[in-house]
Design a protein around this motif. Structure first.
Motif, PDB file in Angstrom:
ATOM      1  N   SER A  37       0.828  -1.207   0.000  1.00  0.00           N
ATOM      2  CA  SER A  37       0.000   0.000   0.000  1.00  0.00           C
ATOM      3  C   SER A  37       0.864   1.259   0.000  1.00  0.00           C
ATOM      4  O   SER A  37       0.553   2.237  -0.686  1.00  0.00           O
ATOM      5  CB  SER A  37      -0.929   0.010   1.214  1.00  0.00           C
ATOM      6  N   TYR A  48       1.057   3.935  -3.014  1.00  0.00           N
ATOM      7  CA  TYR A  48       0.824   5.359  -2.733  1.00  0.00           C
ATOM      8  C   TYR A  48       1.962   6.208  -3.299  1.00  0.00           C
ATOM      9  O   TYR A  48       1.727   7.267  -3.898  1.00  0.00           O
ATOM     10  CB  TYR A  48       0.694   5.584  -1.231  1.00  0.00           C
ATOM     11  N   GLN A  65      -6.757   5.507  -4.553  1.00  0.00           N
ATOM     12  CA  GLN A  65      -6.275   4.527  -3.577  1.00  0.00           C
ATOM     13  C   GLN A  65      -7.396   3.578  -3.160  1.00  0.00           C
ATOM     14  O   GLN A  65      -7.176   2.372  -3.013  1.00  0.00           O
ATOM     15  CB  GLN A  65      -5.700   5.239  -2.351  1.00  0.00           C
TER      16      GLN A  65
END
Length: 295
Positions: free
Chosen positions: A48, A52, A73
């Motif tokens: 993650s 990002y 996201q």
């Protein structure tokens, strides 16, 4: 379409318990057991963070605003609750999610510009615009055309005056909301619960010297402060933390959700300390190249 979270597809179809979310992911892994065993990946929170970073690299030169980035996201997280990551080219999925999010957040970007930034950030060979078009159709299909995202930013804006947040506290709360998109929290809690947690942490952490950096130890101390405030049950000196806790109780806010949200953030900040791009980039590149997903 709906303007209220309580009637939204987000609440009805994309909010899970931890057990439900774990079960969905287990089903995917069991269905693709050979791929999972052949191409091991790092912790999902590390992935993650990596995603990002890549999304941010694409978004920055295009001047894409934070809410569109946050929507992208959420799209990526939703998509990977339905599709095993090793069956995809994450570079294409992220570029497409950002392109789609910009359209949904009414700040559209030309598809050629998104493709150019994706190639630059990922050093990838895919250069066919039709790939993003095909992936966009797949994303929309896997999300059942349920594309409207309700974010905690609106709740923060509505509550900052009520709690008399300073400019620094509001900025810190905003930063914490940004960070929660790197966890499963957007799939677990409502936007207002996340906003209230961010406000609580911002008040407890008291951003003054040292800027707006948040770490696991600080958030853990905030969790202890929450426990202490609850234990006093409204007695003693009425400081801002106690007033916040009293307000949550009077508003029927589930304090356990605030605790759960805080614990998730502690876990994120702890694992972030050992994060490196390389630990994610290499395993992803391995399965993408081996399976010809970069063509």
């Amino acid at each position: 379409m709906t303007s209220t979270y309580w009637e939204s597809t987000q609440r009805k179809f994309w909010t899970f318990t931890k057990q439900q979310l774990a079960l969905e992911r287990k089903k995917i892994e069991e269905a693709e057991r050979n791929l999972v065993n052949l191409y091991p990946l790092p912790d999902k929170r590390h992935l993650s963070i990596y995603f990002y970073h890549q999304l941010s690299k694409m978004a920055r030169p295009l001047g894409i605003r934070q809410q569109a980035l946050a929507t992208a996201q959420v799209y990526v997280r939703r998509f990977y609750t339905k599709v095993e990551i090793r069956r995809t080219n994450p570079a294409l999925v992220l570029a497409t999610a950002l392109y789609l999010a910009c359209k949904m957040e009414e700040c559209p970007q030309h598809i050629r510009m998104v493709l150019a930034e994706a190639r630059h950030c990922w050093d990838t060979s895919f250069n066919d615009i039709s790939k993003i078009g095909e992936c966009e159709f797949t994303l929309i299909s896997e999300m059942n055309s349920q594309l409207i995202i309700h974010h905690p930013y609106r709740s923060l804006a509505e509550l900052q005056t009520h709690f008399q947040l300073t400019q620094e506290e509001n900025a810190l709360a905003w930063s914490i909301i940004n960070d929660h998109y790197l966890t499963d929290l957007p799939l677990l809690l409502s936007p207002h619960e996340i906003a209230i947690t961010a406000i609580f942490l911002a008040v407890v952490l008291k951003p003054t010297q040292g800027g707006l950096q948040v770490n696991a130890a600080g958030v853990a101390n905030a969790l202890q402060a929450l426990g202490n405030a609850r234990a006093t049950n409204g007695q003693g000196t009425q400081n801002r933390v106690q007033k916040l806790v009293d307000w949550m109780a009077e508003s029927n806010i589930d304090i356990e959700c605030v605790v759960e949200c805080t614990q998730e953030l502690i876990s994120l900040y702890e694992i972030w300390e050992n994060y490196t791009d390389k630990a994610c980039k290499e395993p992803i590149a391995k399965f993408v190249k081996a399976r010809g997903l970069d063509k």
